[in-house]
Design a protein around this motif. Sequence first.
Motif, PDB file in Angstrom:
ATOM      1  N   UNK A  75      37.025  -7.570  27.672  1.00 18.36           N
ATOM      2  CA  UNK A  75      36.270  -8.344  28.534  1.00 18.36           C
ATOM      3  C   UNK A  75      37.125  -9.071  29.305  1.00 18.36           C
ATOM      4  N   UNK A  76      36.669  -9.242  30.872  1.00 18.87           N
ATOM      5  CA  UNK A  76      37.548  -9.615  31.779  1.00 18.87           C
ATOM      6  C   UNK A  76      36.692 -10.571  32.686  1.00 18.87           C
ATOM      7  N   UNK A  77      37.322 -11.726  33.322  1.00 22.06           N
ATOM      8  CA  UNK A  77      36.631 -12.528  34.103  1.00 22.06           C
ATOM      9  C   UNK A  77      37.021 -11.891  35.883  1.00 22.06           C
ATOM     10  N   UNK A  78      36.070 -12.060  36.667  1.00 23.05           N
ATOM     11  CA  UNK A  78      36.255 -11.762  37.980  1.00 23.05           C
ATOM     12  C   UNK A  78      35.505 -10.605  38.381  1.00 23.05           C
ATOM     13  N   UNK A  79      36.166  -9.723  39.188  1.00 25.24           N
ATOM     14  CA  UNK A  79      35.711  -8.554  39.814  1.00 25.24           C
ATOM     15  C   UNK A  79      36.278  -7.306  39.477  1.00 25.24           C
ATOM     16  N   UNK A  80      35.658  -5.994  39.037  1.00 27.39           N
ATOM     17  CA  UNK A  80      36.413  -5.142  38.624  1.00 27.39           C
ATOM     18  C   UNK A  80      37.252  -4.440  39.875  1.00 27.39           C
ATOM     19  N   UNK A  81      38.353  -3.761  39.752  1.00 29.09           N
ATOM     20  CA  UNK A  81      38.933  -2.956  40.969  1.00 29.09           C
ATOM     21  C   UNK A  81      38.980  -1.693  40.706  1.00 29.09           C
ATOM     22  N   UNK A  82      39.439  -1.061  41.689  1.00 30.35           N
ATOM     23  CA  UNK A  82      39.236   0.644  41.365  1.00 30.35           C
ATOM     24  C   UNK A  82      40.307   1.121  40.661  1.00 30.35           C
ATOM     25  N   UNK A  83      41.421   0.555  40.132  1.00 29.30           N
ATOM     26  CA  UNK A  83      42.261   0.894  39.492  1.00 29.30           C
ATOM     27  C   UNK A  83      42.247   1.137  38.207  1.00 29.30           C
ATOM     28  N   UNK A  84      40.902   0.354  37.522  1.00 28.06           N
ATOM     29  CA  UNK A  84      40.859   0.159  35.959  1.00 28.06           C
ATOM     30  C   UNK A  84      40.900   1.656  35.489  1.00 28.06           C
ATOM     31  N   UNK A  85      41.526   1.772  34.305  1.00 29.97           N
ATOM     32  CA  UNK A  85      41.512   2.720  33.632  1.00 29.97           C
ATOM     33  C   UNK A  85      40.521   2.799  32.353  1.00 29.97           C
ATOM     34  N   UNK A  86      39.382   3.487  32.697  1.00 30.90           N
ATOM     35  CA  UNK A  86      38.317   3.330  31.460  1.00 30.90           C
ATOM     36  C   UNK A  86      37.173   3.185  32.250  1.00 30.90           C
ATOM     37  N   UNK A  87      36.099   3.239  31.285  1.00 31.54           N
ATOM     38  CA  UNK A  87      34.731   2.863  32.062  1.00 31.54           C
ATOM     39  C   UNK A  87      34.451   1.528  32.207  1.00 31.54           C
ATOM     40  N   UNK A  88      34.049   1.094  33.277  1.00 35.52           N
ATOM     41  CA  UNK A  88      33.837  -0.241  33.600  1.00 35.52           C
ATOM     42  C   UNK A  88      32.111  -0.468  33.347  1.00 35.52           C
TER      43      UNK A  88
END
Length: 146
Positions: A75-88
């Motif tokens: 779990x992360x705070x903020x907004x996801x970015x396009x470079x995330x590895x995995x399902x968001x």
Amino acid sequence: MFYFPAEYFPQLYSLPLIPEVRFQKDYFSEYPKQIRNRTSVSYTRKPGYYAVHYNQPNTMPLGAILQLNDCAIAVFSGEPNQSEQGTVTPIYTLQPNGSVAVPTGLVFIRFAEGVDVESQREVINQAGYEIVQSLDYAPHAAWLRA
């Protein structure tokens, strides 16, 4: 040829720069904002947080504020970015107490005492599910995936 005094020409002004207004993208518009059940409990999507589901468990993600399922979900705070590895996916909070809930795509099933999950495998498969995890301590319960 005509001559006009310079004071008769309109002066050209450029407009002051206005900062570009960007509306925050709703990354999770395909997920419901609120999920209610038959009791007074509901789950509300929490903006400003997201979860990443990794294919490889025990991945140590940097900057995670919470890790679940042997680091398979972070779990992360903020907004996801396009470079995330995995399902968001989004994060939900359980109302009224505010506990965190993360959609995993898994369904928990529990049969009556004495009904073994393995004996119901064919029925589960016909319903469109597969058994992901059987529980040794509760042979009448299991986690399923659609």
